[in-house]
Scaffold this motif. Structure first.
Motif, PDB file in Angstrom:
ATOM      1  N   MET A 103       0.837  -1.175   0.000  1.00 22.20           N
ATOM      2  CA  MET A 103       0.000   0.000   0.000  1.00 22.20           C
ATOM      3  C   MET A 103       0.888   1.246   0.000  1.00 22.20           C
ATOM      4  N   ALA A 104       0.257   2.399  -0.006  1.00 19.40           N
ATOM      5  CA  ALA A 104       0.954   3.662  -0.170  1.00 19.40           C
ATOM      6  C   ALA A 104       1.926   3.935   0.971  1.00 19.40           C
ATOM      7  N   LEU A 105       3.072   4.463   0.637  1.00 25.05           N
ATOM      8  CA  LEU A 105       4.035   4.881   1.627  1.00 25.05           C
ATOM      9  C   LEU A 105       3.874   6.356   1.946  1.00 25.05           C
ATOM     10  N   SER A 137      -9.738  13.178  -8.509  1.00 25.33           N
ATOM     11  CA  SER A 137      -8.794  12.805  -9.564  1.00 25.33           C
ATOM     12  C   SER A 137      -9.093  11.403 -10.095  1.00 25.33           C
ATOM     13  N   ASN A 138      -9.412  10.477  -9.197  1.00 27.07           N
ATOM     14  CA  ASN A 138      -9.728   9.109  -9.620  1.00 27.07           C
ATOM     15  C   ASN A 138     -10.998   9.068 -10.462  1.00 27.07           C
ATOM     16  N   PHE A 139     -11.961   9.908 -10.153  1.00 24.68           N
ATOM     17  CA  PHE A 139     -13.178   9.994 -10.969  1.00 24.68           C
ATOM     18  C   PHE A 139     -12.819  10.400 -12.399  1.00 24.68           C
ATOM     19  N   GLN A 140     -12.009  11.431 -12.535  1.00 22.28           N
ATOM     20  CA  GLN A 140     -11.609  11.907 -13.868  1.00 22.28           C
ATOM     21  C   GLN A 140     -10.820  10.837 -14.622  1.00 22.28           C
ATOM     22  N   LYS A 141      -9.951  10.128 -13.929  1.00 27.26           N
ATOM     23  CA  LYS A 141      -9.159   9.077 -14.569  1.00 27.26           C
ATOM     24  C   LYS A 141     -10.036   7.907 -14.997  1.00 27.26           C
ATOM     25  N   LEU A 142     -11.024   7.566 -14.173  1.00 28.71           N
ATOM     26  CA  LEU A 142     -11.962   6.508 -14.569  1.00 28.71           C
ATOM     27  C   LEU A 142     -12.712   6.894 -15.831  1.00 28.71           C
ATOM     28  N   LEU A 153     -16.857  12.059  -7.799  1.00 25.50           N
ATOM     29  CA  LEU A 153     -15.859  11.430  -6.943  1.00 25.50           C
ATOM     30  C   LEU A 153     -15.911   9.925  -7.146  1.00 25.50           C
ATOM     31  N   ALA A 154     -14.778   9.263  -6.996  1.00 22.91           N
ATOM     32  CA  ALA A 154     -14.699   7.796  -7.043  1.00 22.91           C
ATOM     33  C   ALA A 154     -13.940   7.347  -5.809  1.00 22.91           C
ATOM     34  N   GLU A 155     -14.584   6.496  -4.988  1.00 22.84           N
ATOM     35  CA  GLU A 155     -14.000   6.066  -3.728  1.00 22.84           C
ATOM     36  C   GLU A 155     -13.903   4.542  -3.682  1.00 22.84           C
ATOM     37  N   VAL A 156     -12.736   4.031  -3.352  1.00 21.92           N
ATOM     38  CA  VAL A 156     -12.556   2.583  -3.198  1.00 21.92           C
ATOM     39  C   VAL A 156     -13.212   2.151  -1.895  1.00 21.92           C
ATOM     40  N   LEU A 157     -14.050   1.109  -1.994  1.00 21.80           N
ATOM     41  CA  LEU A 157     -14.701   0.564  -0.807  1.00 21.80           C
ATOM     42  C   LEU A 157     -13.893  -0.583  -0.211  1.00 21.80           C
ATOM     43  N   SER A 158     -13.312  -1.417  -1.083  1.00 26.87           N
ATOM     44  CA  SER A 158     -12.504  -2.555  -0.634  1.00 26.87           C
ATOM     45  C   SER A 158     -11.751  -3.115  -1.837  1.00 26.87           C
ATOM     46  N   ASP A 159     -10.855  -4.048  -1.553  1.00 26.12           N
ATOM     47  CA  ASP A 159     -10.206  -4.793  -2.628  1.00 26.12           C
ATOM     48  C   ASP A 159     -10.066  -6.245  -2.198  1.00 26.12           C
ATOM     49  N   ASN A 160      -9.463  -7.062  -3.047  1.00 31.31           N
ATOM     50  CA  ASN A 160      -9.401  -8.490  -2.749  1.00 31.31           C
ATOM     51  C   ASN A 160      -8.527  -8.816  -1.541  1.00 31.31           C
ATOM     52  N   ASP A 161      -7.626  -7.927  -1.159  1.00 33.76           N
ATOM     53  CA  ASP A 161      -6.753  -8.170  -0.011  1.00 33.76           C
ATOM     54  C   ASP A 161      -7.218  -7.475   1.265  1.00 33.76           C
ATOM     55  N   ARG A 162      -8.045  -6.447   1.141  1.00 34.42           N
ATOM     56  CA  ARG A 162      -8.450  -5.668   2.298  1.00 34.42           C
ATOM     57  C   ARG A 162      -9.973  -5.565   2.355  1.00 34.42           C
ATOM     58  N   ASN A 197      -7.386   4.396  -1.887  1.00 35.46           N
ATOM     59  CA  ASN A 197      -7.617   5.284  -3.026  1.00 35.46           C
ATOM     60  C   ASN A 197      -6.325   5.704  -3.701  1.00 35.46           C
ATOM     61  N   TYR A 198      -5.239   5.776  -2.959  1.00 38.09           N
ATOM     62  CA  TYR A 198      -3.939   6.060  -3.561  1.00 38.09           C
ATOM     63  C   TYR A 198      -3.531   4.905  -4.478  1.00 38.09           C
ATOM     64  N   PHE A 199      -3.800   3.679  -4.032  1.00 34.47           N
ATOM     65  CA  PHE A 199      -3.527   2.522  -4.886  1.00 34.47           C
ATOM     66  C   PHE A 199      -4.337   2.612  -6.181  1.00 34.47           C
ATOM     67  N   LEU A 200      -5.624   2.974  -6.079  1.00 35.35           N
ATOM     68  CA  LEU A 200      -6.452   3.123  -7.281  1.00 35.35           C
ATOM     69  C   LEU A 200      -5.843   4.152  -8.221  1.00 35.35           C
ATOM     70  N   GLN A 201      -5.390   5.273  -7.689  1.00 38.16           N
ATOM     71  CA  GLN A 201      -4.800   6.308  -8.540  1.00 38.16           C
ATOM     72  C   GLN A 201      -3.607   5.754  -9.322  1.00 38.16           C
ATOM     73  N   LYS A 202      -2.726   5.054  -8.642  1.00 41.64           N
ATOM     74  CA  LYS A 202      -1.541   4.511  -9.313  1.00 41.64           C
ATOM     75  C   LYS A 202      -1.918   3.444 -10.338  1.00 41.64           C
ATOM     76  N   TRP A 203      -2.909   2.634 -10.010  1.00 38.46           N
ATOM     77  CA  TRP A 203      -3.355   1.593 -10.937  1.00 38.46           C
ATOM     78  C   TRP A 203      -4.011   2.213 -12.170  1.00 38.46           C
ATOM     79  N   LEU A 204      -4.837   3.246 -11.975  1.00 43.27           N
ATOM     80  CA  LEU A 204      -5.464   3.922 -13.112  1.00 43.27           C
ATOM     81  C   LEU A 204      -4.405   4.580 -14.000  1.00 43.27           C
TER      82      LEU A 204
END
Length: 142
Positions: A1-3, A19-24, A90-99, A123-130
């Motif tokens: 996860m994010a440092l 920002s994640n909304f715009q990238k999506l 806005l785009a907000e991460v609710l969960s992922d497969n590990d968390r 959400n930082y992870f989502l930004q980097k993945w997008l």
């Protein structure tokens, strides 16, 4: 996860979700029109799968993941569940497969600082993945 942990996590989290909304929308231009599912393809890269979990007038909840197999029953990762607020953009991460979701991880709402940092990391992870997906020129079809 994010440092990276911002000083004003609340403000930065809102900006990150915007920002994640715009990238999506860059990645999936017809996002609001997708009813059930869509697949994003890029040459020589694992397909991206988008599944609509819930659709209401102002929000859209989706799961986005890579499929690392020729079959849909293959490894799907990172399996991000994302709530998209169309009106607030806005785009907000609710969960992922590990968390797990925030509510399951922090049943005590008084842990607001920990909750905010947890949301920030998701959400930082989502930004980097997008950013990665946009850099690979994925194209979606419904």
């Amino acid at each position: 996860m994010a440092l990276i942990t911002p000083i004003n996590t609340s403000l930065c989290l809102e900006q990150l979700c915007a920002s994640n909304f715009q990238k999506l929308l860059q990645l999936i231009p017809d996002l609001a029109a997708i009813k059930n599912a869509a697949v994003g393809v890029a040459p020589r890269h694992a397909n991206l799968h988008l599944t609509v979990i819930d659709h209401s007038p102002y929000t859209l909840t989706v799961e986005l993941n890579h499929c690392f197999s020729q079959h849909l029953d293959g490894l799907l990762a990172p399996a991000l569940r994302i709530r998209i607020y169309m009106d607030a953009q806005l785009a907000e991460v609710l969960s992922d497969n590990d968390r797990a979701s925030v509510a399951r991880t922090f049943p005590d709402a008084s842990q607001s600082r920990e909750i905010m940092h947890y949301k920030w990391r998701l959400n930082y992870f989502l930004q980097k993945w997008l950013d990665h997906c946009l850099g690979k020129n994925y194209r979606f079809t419904s």
